[in-house]
Design an enzyme around this catalytic site. Sequence first.
Site, PDB file in Angstrom:
ATOM      1  N   SER A  63      -0.642   3.797  -2.164  1.00 41.56           N
ATOM      2  CA  SER A  63      -0.003   2.844  -3.078  1.00 41.56           C
ATOM      3  C   SER A  63       0.255   3.389  -4.476  1.00 41.56           C
ATOM      4  O   SER A  63       0.984   2.762  -5.250  1.00 41.56           O
ATOM      5  CB  SER A  63      -0.853   1.572  -3.188  1.00 41.56           C
ATOM      6  OG  SER A  63      -0.778   0.814  -2.006  1.00 41.56           O
ATOM      7  N   LYS A  66       3.813   3.682  -5.538  1.00 41.33           N
ATOM      8  CA  LYS A  66       4.571   2.515  -5.995  1.00 41.33           C
ATOM      9  C   LYS A  66       4.915   2.589  -7.480  1.00 41.33           C
ATOM     10  O   LYS A  66       5.934   2.040  -7.917  1.00 41.33           O
ATOM     11  CB  LYS A  66       3.783   1.239  -5.702  1.00 41.33           C
ATOM     12  CG  LYS A  66       3.503   0.999  -4.226  1.00 41.33           C
ATOM     13  CD  LYS A  66       2.532  -0.152  -4.003  1.00 41.33           C
ATOM     14  CE  LYS A  66       2.194  -0.343  -2.540  1.00 41.33           C
ATOM     15  NZ  LYS A  66       1.198  -1.426  -2.324  1.00 41.33           N
ATOM     16  N   TYR A 188       9.391   3.098   3.127  1.00 39.14           N
ATOM     17  CA  TYR A 188       8.142   2.702   2.462  1.00 39.14           C
ATOM     18  C   TYR A 188       6.959   3.494   3.023  1.00 39.14           C
ATOM     19  O   TYR A 188       6.122   4.008   2.268  1.00 39.14           O
ATOM     20  CB  TYR A 188       7.922   1.205   2.654  1.00 39.14           C
ATOM     21  CG  TYR A 188       6.586   0.700   2.162  1.00 39.14           C
ATOM     22  CD1 TYR A 188       6.353   0.504   0.805  1.00 39.14           C
ATOM     23  CD2 TYR A 188       5.558   0.401   3.058  1.00 39.14           C
ATOM     24  CE1 TYR A 188       5.127   0.029   0.347  1.00 39.14           C
ATOM     25  CE2 TYR A 188       4.330  -0.072   2.613  1.00 39.14           C
ATOM     26  CZ  TYR A 188       4.124  -0.262   1.262  1.00 39.14           C
ATOM     27  OH  TYR A 188       2.920  -0.725   0.821  1.00 39.14           O
ATOM     28  N   TYR A 239      -5.140  -3.913  -6.984  1.00 35.50           N
ATOM     29  CA  TYR A 239      -5.239  -5.016  -6.016  1.00 35.50           C
ATOM     30  C   TYR A 239      -5.783  -6.261  -6.721  1.00 35.50           C
ATOM     31  O   TYR A 239      -5.339  -6.580  -7.827  1.00 35.50           O
ATOM     32  CB  TYR A 239      -6.066  -4.584  -4.796  1.00 35.50           C
ATOM     33  CG  TYR A 239      -5.588  -3.284  -4.205  1.00 35.50           C
ATOM     34  CD1 TYR A 239      -4.307  -3.174  -3.686  1.00 35.50           C
ATOM     35  CD2 TYR A 239      -6.397  -2.154  -4.202  1.00 35.50           C
ATOM     36  CE1 TYR A 239      -3.846  -1.970  -3.159  1.00 35.50           C
ATOM     37  CE2 TYR A 239      -5.937  -0.941  -3.672  1.00 35.50           C
ATOM     38  CZ  TYR A 239      -4.664  -0.865  -3.162  1.00 35.50           C
ATOM     39  OH  TYR A 239      -4.205   0.326  -2.662  1.00 35.50           O
ATOM     40  N   VAL A 257      -5.302   3.372  -1.249  1.00 37.98           N
ATOM     41  CA  VAL A 257      -6.393   3.346  -0.288  1.00 37.98           C
ATOM     42  C   VAL A 257      -6.742   4.731   0.254  1.00 37.98           C
ATOM     43  O   VAL A 257      -7.693   4.878   1.017  1.00 37.98           O
ATOM     44  CB  VAL A 257      -6.116   2.361   0.878  1.00 37.98           C
ATOM     45  CG1 VAL A 257      -6.024   0.947   0.365  1.00 37.98           C
ATOM     46  CG2 VAL A 257      -4.875   2.764   1.653  1.00 37.98           C
TER      47      VAL A 257
END
Length: 303
Positions: A63, A66, A188, A239, A257
């Site tokens: 992530s 992103k 993605y 998160y 993660v």
Amino acid sequence: MELNQLLGRIVDEVAPLRGSGVVADYIPALARVDPAHFGIAIADREGRVHGTGDWQMPFSVQSISKVFTLALVLAGSDEALWRRVGREPSGNAFNSLIQLEHERGIPRNPFINAGALTVTDELISQVGDASGELLAFLRTESGNPDLRVDAEVSASEASHADRNLALTHFMASYGNMRNPVGTVLDQYVRQCSIEMSCRDLALAGRFLAAHGVRRDGSELLTRRQAKRVNAIMLTCGTYDAAGDFAYRVGIPGKSGVGGGILAIVPGRCAIAVWSPGLDARGNSVAGVAALDHFTTLTGWSIF
């Protein structure tokens, strides 16, 4: 305190936490990573890098990617994206369907999975090959032409992507997808499967410490845009533990993660830390502790 001495002290401080937590076992290719790994690197605005531990060992950024996809989209079209995704903390799991239904297909922020899928969709509309554009950017900013997508991780994630597929179809049902669902999900998954070391990641994130200025001196983001990306990292980057991260660490950060965290001290440096053992909310146990020690020892905080 001299930086190499500082990093050595941080390694000593977090040593008892190495191996703590659990690896991301819901992605089979990540489940085999040794949780005892630990690396940290600091890249200053001038591109000088200091690191220790496993700081040159590649890992799956997940992530953290992103952040860079968001920056590339904002560089192409700032306001268009914010009609499709919000900027508020989620308070729910990063892959929640409930919140997305409540808000009628508009993701709460660009760092939860639904929001990141929307950002990827936007980048596909802008450039076509979103993951290729991202990889080229990361290679340039890190100075490492050998960065690649880990094919094993990508295949592993693609075969366990039912929830992300559901999120993408759900947004499409509300008209918040411009490209085919399969294309968006494939791009993605590829972006999340890019491998980088702490060195690579710190250098690639340096533009956010330099108020949007790239390695070659050109402007990717305006100063206002860079400020806003950093703000979203602080409020939404870890998160549903963003409040605790801000409380403990005090600088913008984005976790993945795979066990990595990219953190930014605006005007000073980018920090990348990696330790695969995760807490219950998906953030690196030793990584968060290392950043806590870093900001405490240096006094480099936005607060």
